[in-house]
Design a protein around this motif. Structure first.
Motif, PDB file in Angstrom:
ATOM      1  N   ALA A 273      12.965  24.224  71.666  1.00  0.00           N
ATOM      2  CA  ALA A 273      13.987  25.251  71.485  1.00  0.00           C
ATOM      3  C   ALA A 273      15.358  24.615  71.238  1.00  0.00           C
ATOM      4  O   ALA A 273      15.596  23.459  71.589  1.00  0.00           O
ATOM      5  N   GLU A 274      16.235  25.396  70.630  1.00  0.00           N
ATOM      6  CA  GLU A 274      17.611  24.956  70.437  1.00  0.00           C
ATOM      7  C   GLU A 274      18.250  24.803  71.813  1.00  0.00           C
ATOM      8  O   GLU A 274      17.985  25.572  72.735  1.00  0.00           O
ATOM      9  N   LYS A 275      19.102  23.786  71.968  1.00  0.00           N
ATOM     10  CA  LYS A 275      19.772  23.595  73.258  1.00  0.00           C
ATOM     11  C   LYS A 275      21.163  23.031  73.049  1.00  0.00           C
ATOM     12  O   LYS A 275      21.507  22.568  71.965  1.00  0.00           O
ATOM     13  N   VAL A 276      21.948  23.092  74.106  1.00  0.00           N
ATOM     14  CA  VAL A 276      23.312  22.579  74.069  1.00  0.00           C
ATOM     15  C   VAL A 276      23.314  21.201  74.712  1.00  0.00           C
ATOM     16  O   VAL A 276      22.776  21.010  75.805  1.00  0.00           O
TER      17      VAL A 276
ATOM     18  N   ALA B 160      16.698  23.610  67.031  1.00  0.00           N
ATOM     19  CA  ALA B 160      15.271  23.674  67.349  1.00  0.00           C
ATOM     20  C   ALA B 160      14.513  22.794  66.365  1.00  0.00           C
ATOM     21  O   ALA B 160      14.935  22.616  65.222  1.00  0.00           O
ATOM     22  N   LYS B 161      13.411  22.222  66.826  1.00  0.00           N
ATOM     23  CA  LYS B 161      12.607  21.392  65.932  1.00  0.00           C
ATOM     24  C   LYS B 161      11.178  21.316  66.441  1.00  0.00           C
ATOM     25  O   LYS B 161      10.885  21.674  67.578  1.00  0.00           O
TER      26      LYS B 161
END
Length: 92
Positions: free
Chosen positions: A56-59, A73-74
């Motif tokens: 997931a996309e994260k900061v 995300a990847k």
């Protein structure tokens, strides 16, 4: 072990030329790569399973400037070792 030494080991086991073993290895690798790229899992009985997982996309934070950035995300590949392989690794 890298690709070249793996091909040499396979050639020795099959009693064939290294170039022929490399050709087979490259074809084998391409099939696995295509399966994973299409989202399929690749399972080798006794060795383990390669799976595609979505992160997931994260900061995140840049350590030098402490600036917050968004890490997109990847997809990644994970490997879970099979029971037989783990038993061989841990045999004493």
């Amino acid at each position: 072990m890298n690709k070249k030494t793996l091909a040499e080991a396979v050639a020795q086991k099959l009693n064939c030329a290294v170039t022929e073993a490399e050709k087979y290895f490259n074809a084998f690798y391409a099939v696995i790569e295509e399966a994973l790229a299409s989202g399929e899992s690749v399972c080798f009985s006794g060795i383990g399973t390669f799976k595609v997982k979505e992160r997931a996309e994260k900061v995140g934070i840049l350590p030098t400037s402490k600036e917050k950035i968004v890490i997109p995300a990847k997809k990644t590949v994970s490997f879970k070792a099979g029971k037989t392989l783990l038993e061989k690794l841990n045999a004493q």
